[in-house]
Design a protein around this motif. Structure first.
Motif, PDB file in Angstrom:
ATOM      1  N   ASN A   1      -4.431   3.631  -0.212  1.00 12.65           N
ATOM      2  CA  ASN A   1      -3.779   3.958  -1.480  1.00 12.65           C
ATOM      3  C   ASN A   1      -3.079   5.313  -1.442  1.00 12.65           C
ATOM      4  O   ASN A   1      -2.632   5.811  -2.475  1.00 12.65           O
ATOM      5  N   GLY A   2      -2.978   5.913  -0.270  1.00 13.52           N
ATOM      6  CA  GLY A   2      -2.245   7.162  -0.124  1.00 13.52           C
ATOM      7  C   GLY A   2      -3.088   8.405  -0.279  1.00 13.52           C
ATOM      8  O   GLY A   2      -2.587   9.516  -0.138  1.00 13.52           O
ATOM      9  N   ARG A   3      -4.381   8.226  -0.552  1.00 11.76           N
ATOM     10  CA  ARG A   3      -5.280   9.384  -0.697  1.00 11.76           C
ATOM     11  C   ARG A   3      -5.893   9.660   0.676  1.00 11.76           C
ATOM     12  O   ARG A   3      -7.084   9.470   0.907  1.00 11.76           O
ATOM     13  N   HIS A   4      -5.061  10.105   1.608  1.00 11.63           N
ATOM     14  CA  HIS A   4      -5.454  10.203   3.009  1.00 11.63           C
ATOM     15  C   HIS A   4      -6.597  11.192   3.214  1.00 11.63           C
ATOM     16  O   HIS A   4      -7.559  10.903   3.941  1.00 11.63           O
ATOM     17  N   PHE A   5      -6.490  12.355   2.613  1.00  6.80           N
ATOM     18  CA  PHE A   5      -7.523  13.372   2.810  1.00  6.80           C
ATOM     19  C   PHE A   5      -8.876  12.864   2.326  1.00  6.80           C
ATOM     20  O   PHE A   5      -9.883  12.959   3.040  1.00  6.80           O
ATOM     21  N   TYR A   6      -8.897  12.320   1.125  1.00  4.46           N
ATOM     22  CA  TYR A   6     -10.141  11.818   0.549  1.00  4.46           C
ATOM     23  C   TYR A   6     -10.668  10.637   1.352  1.00  4.46           C
ATOM     24  O   TYR A   6     -11.866  10.511   1.598  1.00  4.46           O
ATOM     25  N   GLY A   7      -9.751   9.755   1.789  1.00  4.22           N
ATOM     26  CA  GLY A   7     -10.173   8.590   2.559  1.00  4.22           C
ATOM     27  C   GLY A   7     -10.714   8.953   3.928  1.00  4.22           C
ATOM     28  O   GLY A   7     -11.758   8.439   4.356  1.00  4.22           O
ATOM     29  N   ILE A   8     -10.034   9.856   4.647  1.00  4.65           N
ATOM     30  CA  ILE A   8     -10.467  10.230   5.994  1.00  4.65           C
ATOM     31  C   ILE A   8     -11.791  10.991   5.957  1.00  4.65           C
ATOM     32  O   ILE A   8     -12.714  10.705   6.726  1.00  4.65           O
ATOM     33  N   THR A   9     -11.896  11.948   5.034  1.00  7.98           N
ATOM     34  CA  THR A   9     -13.153  12.703   4.939  1.00  7.98           C
ATOM     35  C   THR A   9     -14.308  11.796   4.499  1.00  7.98           C
ATOM     36  O   THR A   9     -15.433  11.938   4.990  1.00  7.98           O
TER      37      THR A   9
ATOM     38  N   ALA B   1       0.837  -1.202   0.000  1.00  9.82           N
ATOM     39  CA  ALA B   1       0.000   0.000   0.000  1.00  9.82           C
ATOM     40  C   ALA B   1       0.873   1.253   0.000  1.00  9.82           C
ATOM     41  O   ALA B   1       2.004   1.254   0.487  1.00  9.82           O
ATOM     42  N   LYS B   2       0.334   2.331  -0.539  1.00 10.42           N
ATOM     43  CA  LYS B   2       1.069   3.599  -0.574  1.00 10.42           C
ATOM     44  C   LYS B   2       1.092   4.272   0.792  1.00 10.42           C
ATOM     45  O   LYS B   2       1.970   5.086   1.066  1.00 10.42           O
ATOM     46  N   SER B   3       0.126   3.942   1.646  1.00 13.11           N
ATOM     47  CA  SER B   3       0.055   4.554   2.961  1.00 13.11           C
ATOM     48  C   SER B   3       1.003   3.864   3.942  1.00 13.11           C
ATOM     49  O   SER B   3       0.921   2.639   4.120  1.00 13.11           O
ATOM     50  N   PRO B   4       1.900   4.584   4.602  1.00 13.91           N
ATOM     51  CA  PRO B   4       2.786   3.972   5.606  1.00 13.91           C
ATOM     52  C   PRO B   4       1.998   3.341   6.751  1.00 13.91           C
ATOM     53  O   PRO B   4       2.403   2.302   7.279  1.00 13.91           O
ATOM     54  N   LEU B   5       0.879   3.951   7.144  1.00 18.31           N
ATOM     55  CA  LEU B   5       0.078   3.398   8.226  1.00 18.31           C
ATOM     56  C   LEU B   5      -0.511   2.051   7.835  1.00 18.31           C
ATOM     57  O   LEU B   5      -0.551   1.117   8.656  1.00 18.31           O
TER      58      LEU B   5
ATOM     59  N   LYS C   1      -2.135  14.149 -10.570  1.00 19.85           N
ATOM     60  CA  LYS C   1      -2.113  12.878 -11.298  1.00 19.85           C
ATOM     61  C   LYS C   1      -2.773  11.761 -10.489  1.00 19.85           C
ATOM     62  O   LYS C   1      -3.535  10.953 -11.028  1.00 19.85           O
ATOM     63  N   ASN C   2      -2.468  11.717  -9.187  1.00 21.45           N
ATOM     64  CA  ASN C   2      -2.932  10.599  -8.372  1.00 21.45           C
ATOM     65  C   ASN C   2      -4.272  10.847  -7.701  1.00 21.45           C
ATOM     66  O   ASN C   2      -5.024   9.892  -7.462  1.00 21.45           O
TER      67      ASN C   2
ATOM     68  N   GLY D   1     -22.876  -3.545  11.544  1.00 16.16           N
ATOM     69  CA  GLY D   1     -23.427  -2.272  11.103  1.00 16.16           C
ATOM     70  C   GLY D   1     -22.605  -1.061  11.486  1.00 16.16           C
ATOM     71  O   GLY D   1     -22.929   0.056  11.083  1.00 16.16           O
ATOM     72  N   TRP D   2     -21.512  -1.239  12.242  1.00  9.28           N
ATOM     73  CA  TRP D   2     -20.704  -0.091  12.649  1.00  9.28           C
ATOM     74  C   TRP D   2     -19.927   0.491  11.472  1.00  9.28           C
ATOM     75  O   TRP D   2     -19.630   1.678  11.445  1.00  9.28           O
ATOM     76  N   ILE D   3     -19.568  -0.348  10.511  1.00  7.22           N
ATOM     77  CA  ILE D   3     -18.852   0.124   9.319  1.00  7.22           C
ATOM     78  C   ILE D   3     -19.707  -0.183   8.102  1.00  7.22           C
ATOM     79  O   ILE D   3     -20.117  -1.325   7.898  1.00  7.22           O
ATOM     80  N   SER D   4     -19.984   0.831   7.301  1.00  4.64           N
ATOM     81  CA  SER D   4     -20.770   0.655   6.082  1.00  4.64           C
ATOM     82  C   SER D   4     -19.840   0.398   4.908  1.00  4.64           C
ATOM     83  O   SER D   4     -18.623   0.527   5.009  1.00  4.64           O
ATOM     84  N   MET D   5     -20.427   0.043   3.757  1.00 10.50           N
ATOM     85  CA  MET D   5     -19.628  -0.198   2.558  1.00 10.50           C
ATOM     86  C   MET D   5     -18.930   1.081   2.113  1.00 10.50           C
ATOM     87  O   MET D   5     -17.805   1.041   1.599  1.00 10.50           O
ATOM     88  N   GLU D   6     -19.584   2.225   2.307  1.00  9.84           N
ATOM     89  CA  GLU D   6     -18.969   3.507   1.965  1.00  9.84           C
ATOM     90  C   GLU D   6     -17.729   3.753   2.823  1.00  9.84           C
ATOM     91  O   GLU D   6     -16.699   4.209   2.329  1.00  9.84           O
ATOM     92  N   MET D   7     -17.812   3.434   4.100  1.00  2.00           N
ATOM     93  CA  MET D   7     -16.668   3.610   4.992  1.00  2.00           C
ATOM     94  C   MET D   7     -15.543   2.645   4.629  1.00  2.00           C
ATOM     95  O   MET D   7     -14.359   3.011   4.664  1.00  2.00           O
ATOM     96  N   ALA D   8     -15.903   1.408   4.273  1.00  4.16           N
ATOM     97  CA  ALA D   8     -14.886   0.424   3.891  1.00  4.16           C
ATOM     98  C   ALA D   8     -14.144   0.869   2.635  1.00  4.16           C
ATOM     99  O   ALA D   8     -12.925   0.729   2.531  1.00  4.16           O
ATOM    100  N   GLU D   9     -14.880   1.422   1.662  1.00 11.12           N
ATOM    101  CA  GLU D   9     -14.221   1.888   0.443  1.00 11.12           C
ATOM    102  C   GLU D   9     -13.346   3.101   0.726  1.00 11.12           C
ATOM    103  O   GLU D   9     -12.278   3.261   0.123  1.00 11.12           O
ATOM    104  N   SER D  10     -13.771   3.938   1.653  1.00 16.25           N
ATOM    105  CA  SER D  10     -12.950   5.096   2.025  1.00 16.25           C
ATOM    106  C   SER D  10     -11.628   4.648   2.637  1.00 16.25           C
ATOM    107  O   SER D  10     -10.598   5.302   2.456  1.00 16.25           O
ATOM    108  N   LEU D  11     -11.645   3.533   3.354  1.00 12.38           N
ATOM    109  CA  LEU D  11     -10.401   3.002   3.918  1.00 12.38           C
ATOM    110  C   LEU D  11      -9.432   2.579   2.818  1.00 12.38           C
ATOM    111  O   LEU D  11      -8.212   2.696   2.980  1.00 12.38           O
ATOM    112  N   THR D  12      -9.967   2.083   1.693  1.00 10.48           N
ATOM    113  CA  THR D  12      -9.072   1.725   0.582  1.00 10.48           C
ATOM    114  C   THR D  12      -8.429   2.976  -0.012  1.00 10.48           C
ATOM    115  O   THR D  12      -7.283   2.933  -0.445  1.00 10.48           O
ATOM    116  N   TYR D  13      -9.166   4.097  -0.040  1.00  9.08           N
ATOM    117  CA  TYR D  13      -8.578   5.349  -0.526  1.00  9.08           C
ATOM    118  C   TYR D  13      -7.406   5.749   0.365  1.00  9.08           C
ATOM    119  O   TYR D  13      -6.345   6.158  -0.119  1.00  9.08           O
ATOM    120  N   ALA D  14      -7.609   5.651   1.679  1.00  9.49           N
ATOM    121  CA  ALA D  14      -6.539   6.004   2.611  1.00  9.49           C
ATOM    122  C   ALA D  14      -5.355   5.058   2.449  1.00  9.49           C
ATOM    123  O   ALA D  14      -4.191   5.490   2.472  1.00  9.49           O
TER     124      ALA D  14
END
Length: 548
Positions: A329-337, A268-272, A455-456, A314-327
């Protein structure tokens, strides 16, 4: 089901074994009736029991080592493999003993089906499960040695006889022909086998079937491993002939999708995300060293992102799970928001359901939650331009920070030296050589940051770096020249308008940023990064190890 074990069965530890799958709540009474002889066991195994796991047909290929799972065993699954390849097994498919005995006789084969006489010659009433297998010796299209094509259960009292008929149907002799794109039948004399189990054949005969086509998908000599059934080590070349295309690249690289597992976060691009992957792997290795399996960690390590929406109550929705993939992939701002937005939306929907259960409001459909921003999906071009401008602030911040550092510290001693060259005019009122070098450095670094951000995160372009980077350098050089020339002119303009000398460079820099955005957006979208946006999701298969 009753299993009478020979001296070598299960290591010779048992003389007999009673096995049953999916016992119900009345299991105790059923077992008592069977063990006491009140009832006669008549079940048959619906799968093969191998001697060891290494004997299974998919052992070499599953689980997959990276992204792709290769089904190199083809049609040789379960008994089709063991019987064709001659691999010894513990208990064969269709096996099951009884307290009584059954005799088979009088086999008759017609184009419509098979008939024979079944007689209970034992001392107890009981039922027999009869199995019909077909095979085609010398087939040009590879197939298993035997294939189950029919079965039925017949109950007989002691000494009773009954004629049994098992019909042929449209599926009895057919195979899928990839060349013609439909089910076909290969012509020839088919072996018909009737028995109590796969390895307990009582009656055999032949029937001729006309072929439906001469256009075969393969010839036997083209696929020797599949012709023999020995598919433990299928060469790449042979597997590609079976697929009809090159083997897809399955290495774990690129962007993670919602169907990818957490263990893939090592790239993954994210160090975390990489740190989380290392922690899970370390916990698994420690558990293996101690000899105590950590099933929870093993499940988490191999769990796809989408499973978070299924396994968290039900604590994590599919939208939240997909946002975690953004984070990841290094898109931290988009993933966290996106995660925060999904969390708030999910809690709102939960409250609506709670109120609906109390009869206060109508429930809101939650079966297909919107993933991402619905407005952005409805207006993708406008959202892209807005996002471009929003994330241009990354370059703006870089520009301002570097500008302040350079004018206030790095090049401060050069402020008294005028600089005039070509279209550049930096006098003492424009901080001289200090102003020129500061603008040059700040703009160059800002453009570097802007390239990778746009680009990314904005265009998500798959344009080759070797093509995009030189074009962007040309654009950046033009923008640097424009910025340097415009800055000197604009500083004089703002100073002449009465703007304080200390604040004039900042105003000039703001004007430069607006000019850069107006030029860089169309250039980057249509010239530098016109590649198709990288897909967000990847699909995977699951597979079974043994099937009937």
């Amino acid at each position: 089901m009753y299993r009478k074990c020979g001296g070598n069965a299960l290591g010779g530890h048992l003389k007999a074994l009673l096995y049953g799958g999916f016992w119900g709540q009345a299991v105790a009474g059923a077992v008592l009736d069977l063990l006491s002889g009140k009832l006669n066991p008549c079940g048959k195994l619906a799968e093969s029991w191998p001697v060891k796991y290494e004997d299974t047909p998919s052992f070499q290929y599953y689980p997959s080592k990276e992204r792709n799972s290769e089904y190199r065993e083809g049609i040789y699954v379960g008994y089709r493999y063991y019987d064709t390849a001659g691999v010894p097994i513990r208990f064969p498919f269709g096996f099951g003993l009884s307290y009584t005995k059954f005799d088979y006789s009088g086999l008759k084969i017609t184009p419509e089906g098979v008939s024979f006489v079944l007689e209970n010659t034992g001392s107890r009433d009981g039922a027999e499960i009869i199995q019909l297998y077909t095979g085609l010796p010398g087939a040009r299209v590879f197939r298993p040695k035997r294939e189950l094509k029919g079965f039925c259960k017949v109950f007989l009292k002691v000494g009773e006889k009954k004629e049994v008929f098992l019909p042929f149907d449209s599926m009895t002799f057919r195979y899928w022909n990839g060349r013609t794109g439909q089910w076909e039948r290969e012509g020839g004399f088919y072996r018909i086998s009737i028995g109590s189990g796969l390895t307990d054949i009582r009656l055999e005969g032949e029937v001729f079937q006309e072929g439906t086509t001469d256009s075969l998908p393969w010839e036997v000599n083209e696929l020797p491993s599949y012709a023999s059934g020995r598919i433990r080590s299928v060469p790449d070349e042979e597997y590609e002939r079976l697929l009809g295309c090159p083997i897809p690249a399955g290495s774990w690289k690129g962007e993670l999708g919602i169907n990818d597992a957490l263990c893939q976060m090592y790239y993954a691009k994210s160090p975390l995300a990489r740190l989380i992957c290392r922690i899970l792997k370390h916990r698994l290795e420690n558990a293996q060293k101690k000899g105590i399996p950590d099933l929870n960690t093993l499940f988490q390590y191999n769990m796809p992102f989408r499973a978070m929406a299924k396994m968290t109550g039900g604590w994590i929705s599919m939208e939240m799970a997909e946002s975690l993939t953004y984070a990841a992939n290094g898109r931290h701002f988009y993933g966290i928001t996106g995660f925060i937005r999904g969390f708030l939306k999910n809690r709102r929907l939960e409250r609506r359901y709670e109120q609906a259960l109390k009869g206060k409001t109508a429930p809101e459909d939650k079966t297909e939650p919107n993933v991402g921003n619905p407005w952005s999906k409805a207006h993708p071009q406008l959202w892209e331009f807005i996002l471009f401008n929003l994330l241009s602030n990354c370059a703006t911040i870089t520009n301002f920070v570097v500008m302040w550092l350079c004018t206030g510290w790095v090049f401060k001693g050069l402020a008294d030296i005028p600089f005039r060259f070509f279209i550049f005019d930096y006098g003492e009122d424009a901080l001289g050589l200090c102003g020129f070098l500061s603008f040059l450095t700040a703009t160059a670094l800002a453009q570097m940051v802007n390239f990778f951000v746009q680009k990314n995160w904005v265009f998500r372009s798959d344009a080759a770096f070797s093509r995009a980077a030189p074009r962007y350098i040309l654009l950046a050089v033009f923008l640097v020249i424009l910025s340097a020339a415009l800055s000197a002119w604009s500083q004089k303009l703002f100073t002449g308008l009465g703007v304080p000398e200390a604040f004039a460079p900042t105003c000039a820099n703001g004007l430069n940023i607006l000019a850069q955005v107006a030029i860089s957006y169309p250039a980057m979208k249509f010239w530098i990064m016109p590649g198709q946006a990288r897909p967000k999701k990847n699909k995977k298969k699951r597979r079974k190890n043994d099937a009937v």
